[in-house]
Design a protein around this motif. Structure first.
Motif, PDB file in Angstrom:
ATOM      1  N   LEU A 116       0.880  -1.155   0.000  1.00 52.97           N
ATOM      2  CA  LEU A 116       0.000   0.000   0.000  1.00 52.97           C
ATOM      3  C   LEU A 116       0.924   1.213   0.000  1.00 52.97           C
ATOM      4  O   LEU A 116       1.787   1.338   0.871  1.00 52.97           O
ATOM      5  CB  LEU A 116      -0.888  -0.024   1.242  1.00 52.97           C
ATOM      6  N   GLN A 117       0.797   2.068  -0.982  1.00 53.33           N
ATOM      7  CA  GLN A 117       1.660   3.232  -1.125  1.00 53.33           C
ATOM      8  C   GLN A 117       0.855   4.483  -0.820  1.00 53.33           C
ATOM      9  O   GLN A 117      -0.195   4.716  -1.408  1.00 53.33           O
ATOM     10  CB  GLN A 117       2.247   3.270  -2.542  1.00 53.33           C
ATOM     11  N   CYS A 118       1.328   5.242   0.161  1.00 56.76           N
ATOM     12  CA  CYS A 118       0.682   6.493   0.577  1.00 56.76           C
ATOM     13  C   CYS A 118       1.720   7.603   0.468  1.00 56.76           C
ATOM     14  O   CYS A 118       2.517   7.802   1.401  1.00 56.76           O
ATOM     15  CB  CYS A 118       0.172   6.382   2.010  1.00 56.76           C
ATOM     16  N   GLY A 119       1.732   8.275  -0.674  1.00 58.31           N
ATOM     17  CA  GLY A 119       2.728   9.322  -0.887  1.00 58.31           C
ATOM     18  C   GLY A 119       4.127   8.743  -0.830  1.00 58.31           C
ATOM     19  O   GLY A 119       4.433   7.782  -1.514  1.00 58.31           O
ATOM     20  N   GLY A 120       4.966   9.306   0.032  1.00 55.46           N
ATOM     21  CA  GLY A 120       6.342   8.859   0.162  1.00 55.46           C
ATOM     22  C   GLY A 120       6.529   7.639   1.041  1.00 55.46           C
ATOM     23  O   GLY A 120       7.653   7.282   1.359  1.00 55.46           O
ATOM     24  N   TRP A 121       5.454   7.004   1.450  1.00 59.46           N
ATOM     25  CA  TRP A 121       5.509   5.827   2.316  1.00 59.46           C
ATOM     26  C   TRP A 121       4.948   4.606   1.602  1.00 59.46           C
ATOM     27  O   TRP A 121       3.967   4.698   0.871  1.00 59.46           O
ATOM     28  CB  TRP A 121       4.680   6.040   3.573  1.00 59.46           C
ATOM     29  N   SER A 122       5.564   3.441   1.853  1.00 55.09           N
ATOM     30  CA  SER A 122       5.018   2.151   1.434  1.00 55.09           C
ATOM     31  C   SER A 122       4.822   1.321   2.683  1.00 55.09           C
ATOM     32  O   SER A 122       5.533   1.507   3.677  1.00 55.09           O
ATOM     33  CB  SER A 122       5.975   1.430   0.487  1.00 55.09           C
ATOM     34  N   MET A 123       3.862   0.394   2.647  1.00 57.87           N
ATOM     35  CA  MET A 123       3.604  -0.428   3.831  1.00 57.87           C
ATOM     36  C   MET A 123       2.976  -1.749   3.455  1.00 57.87           C
ATOM     37  O   MET A 123       2.374  -1.895   2.393  1.00 57.87           O
ATOM     38  CB  MET A 123       2.731   0.322   4.822  1.00 57.87           C
ATOM     39  N   THR A 124       3.135  -2.693   4.354  1.00 54.75           N
ATOM     40  CA  THR A 124       2.521  -4.000   4.227  1.00 54.75           C
ATOM     41  C   THR A 124       2.234  -4.501   5.642  1.00 54.75           C
ATOM     42  O   THR A 124       2.704  -3.913   6.612  1.00 54.75           O
ATOM     43  CB  THR A 124       3.425  -4.987   3.444  1.00 54.75           C
ATOM     44  N   SER A 125       1.462  -5.573   5.735  1.00 55.05           N
ATOM     45  CA  SER A 125       1.112  -6.085   7.058  1.00 55.05           C
ATOM     46  C   SER A 125       1.137  -7.604   7.082  1.00 55.05           C
ATOM     47  O   SER A 125       1.078  -8.259   6.047  1.00 55.05           O
ATOM     48  CB  SER A 125      -0.270  -5.586   7.473  1.00 55.05           C
ATOM     49  N   ALA A 126       1.210  -8.114   8.299  1.00 52.74           N
ATOM     50  CA  ALA A 126       1.019  -9.535   8.573  1.00 52.74           C
ATOM     51  C   ALA A 126       0.002  -9.549   9.706  1.00 52.74           C
ATOM     52  O   ALA A 126       0.317  -9.174  10.832  1.00 52.74           O
ATOM     53  CB  ALA A 126       2.323 -10.188   8.992  1.00 52.74           C
ATOM     54  N   GLY A 127      -1.242  -9.872   9.364  1.00 52.56           N
ATOM     55  CA  GLY A 127      -2.319  -9.762  10.347  1.00 52.56           C
ATOM     56  C   GLY A 127      -2.519  -8.303  10.707  1.00 52.56           C
ATOM     57  O   GLY A 127      -2.640  -7.455   9.830  1.00 52.56           O
ATOM     58  N   SER A 128      -2.491  -8.005  12.001  1.00 51.65           N
ATOM     59  CA  SER A 128      -2.706  -6.618  12.431  1.00 51.65           C
ATOM     60  C   SER A 128      -1.390  -5.865  12.681  1.00 51.65           C
ATOM     61  O   SER A 128      -1.407  -4.728  13.119  1.00 51.65           O
ATOM     62  CB  SER A 128      -3.560  -6.586  13.704  1.00 51.65           C
ATOM     63  N   ARG A 129      -0.261  -6.494  12.381  1.00 50.55           N
ATOM     64  CA  ARG A 129       1.046  -5.843  12.571  1.00 50.55           C
ATOM     65  C   ARG A 129       1.503  -5.278  11.235  1.00 50.55           C
ATOM     66  O   ARG A 129       1.540  -5.972  10.220  1.00 50.55           O
ATOM     67  CB  ARG A 129       2.055  -6.862  13.107  1.00 50.55           C
ATOM     68  N   TRP A 130       1.848  -4.009  11.219  1.00 50.86           N
ATOM     69  CA  TRP A 130       2.197  -3.277   9.998  1.00 50.86           C
ATOM     70  C   TRP A 130       3.639  -2.804  10.037  1.00 50.86           C
ATOM     71  O   TRP A 130       4.179  -2.520  11.097  1.00 50.86           O
ATOM     72  CB  TRP A 130       1.305  -2.046   9.864  1.00 50.86           C
ATOM     73  N   VAL A 131       4.226  -2.677   8.867  1.00 48.41           N
ATOM     74  CA  VAL A 131       5.525  -2.031   8.704  1.00 48.41           C
ATOM     75  C   VAL A 131       5.397  -1.029   7.559  1.00 48.41           C
ATOM     76  O   VAL A 131       4.835  -1.345   6.510  1.00 48.41           O
ATOM     77  CB  VAL A 131       6.666  -3.046   8.442  1.00 48.41           C
ATOM     78  N   ALA A 132       5.860   0.187   7.802  1.00 50.93           N
ATOM     79  CA  ALA A 132       5.822   1.251   6.785  1.00 50.93           C
ATOM     80  C   ALA A 132       7.215   1.846   6.680  1.00 50.93           C
ATOM     81  O   ALA A 132       7.943   1.917   7.674  1.00 50.93           O
ATOM     82  CB  ALA A 132       4.817   2.332   7.194  1.00 50.93           C
ATOM     83  N   TRP A 133       7.588   2.293   5.480  1.00 52.61           N
ATOM     84  CA  TRP A 133       8.919   2.858   5.301  1.00 52.61           C
ATOM     85  C   TRP A 133       8.944   3.956   4.256  1.00 52.61           C
ATOM     86  O   TRP A 133       8.103   4.028   3.385  1.00 52.61           O
ATOM     87  CB  TRP A 133       9.930   1.758   4.938  1.00 52.61           C
TER      88      TRP A 133
END
Length: 142
Positions: A116-133
């Motif tokens: 999922l790309q939100c402007g200058g950030w990308s993110m993904t999840s495993a269940g309810s735990r997310w990582v964005a960078w």
């Protein structure tokens, strides 16, 4: 050994143990040119990305210290959210980037084929735990 020498050695060992136990993260951060911060909830943050869900908890942020401008500073944000990221303007795109800064307990970015790309950030999840960078070169961001 004289009592004074023993006392000095004992005090030195206790000081070293204290620094080791309380300063590991700070020393590790300094050695790796990064700053780590944690927040229990989104409300505990001074400023949060607009896309960060209101129910975000257990938030850890690791930012590099080498960048001069905030939009070029590599940052990884790990958090828990049952609601997930639902911000307007976010799009799903093939994953071409990965975080520069590692965070323990982050979902495996390399297992994701899209993000999922939100402007200058990308993110993904495993269940309810997310990582964005950020930055997220190739994912449509900066």
């Amino acid at each position: 050994m004289p009592r004074t020498t023993t006392t000095v050695l004992t005090a030195g060992a206790l000081a070293l143990a204290t620094v080791t136990l309380t300063g590991c993260s700070a020393l590790g951060d300094a050695a790796h040119d990064r700053v780590t911060s944690e927040a229990s909830t989104r409300a505990d943050l001074r400023s949060a990305p607009a896309w960060l869900p209101d129910d975000a908890t257990a938030i850890t942020s690791v930012s590099g210290t080498g960048g001069k401008e905030s939009d070029t500073t590599p940052t990884t944000l790990v958090f828990t959210s049952r609601d997930g990221v639902t911000a307007d303007g976010c799009t799903t795109t093939p994953r071409k980037s990965a975080p520069t800064m590692d965070v323990d307990g982050a979902p495996d970015v390399y297992a994701a084929t899209s993000v999922l790309q939100c402007g200058g950030w990308s993110m993904t999840s495993a269940g309810s735990r997310w990582v964005a960078w950020t930055p997220n070169p190739g994912d449509g961001g900066s």
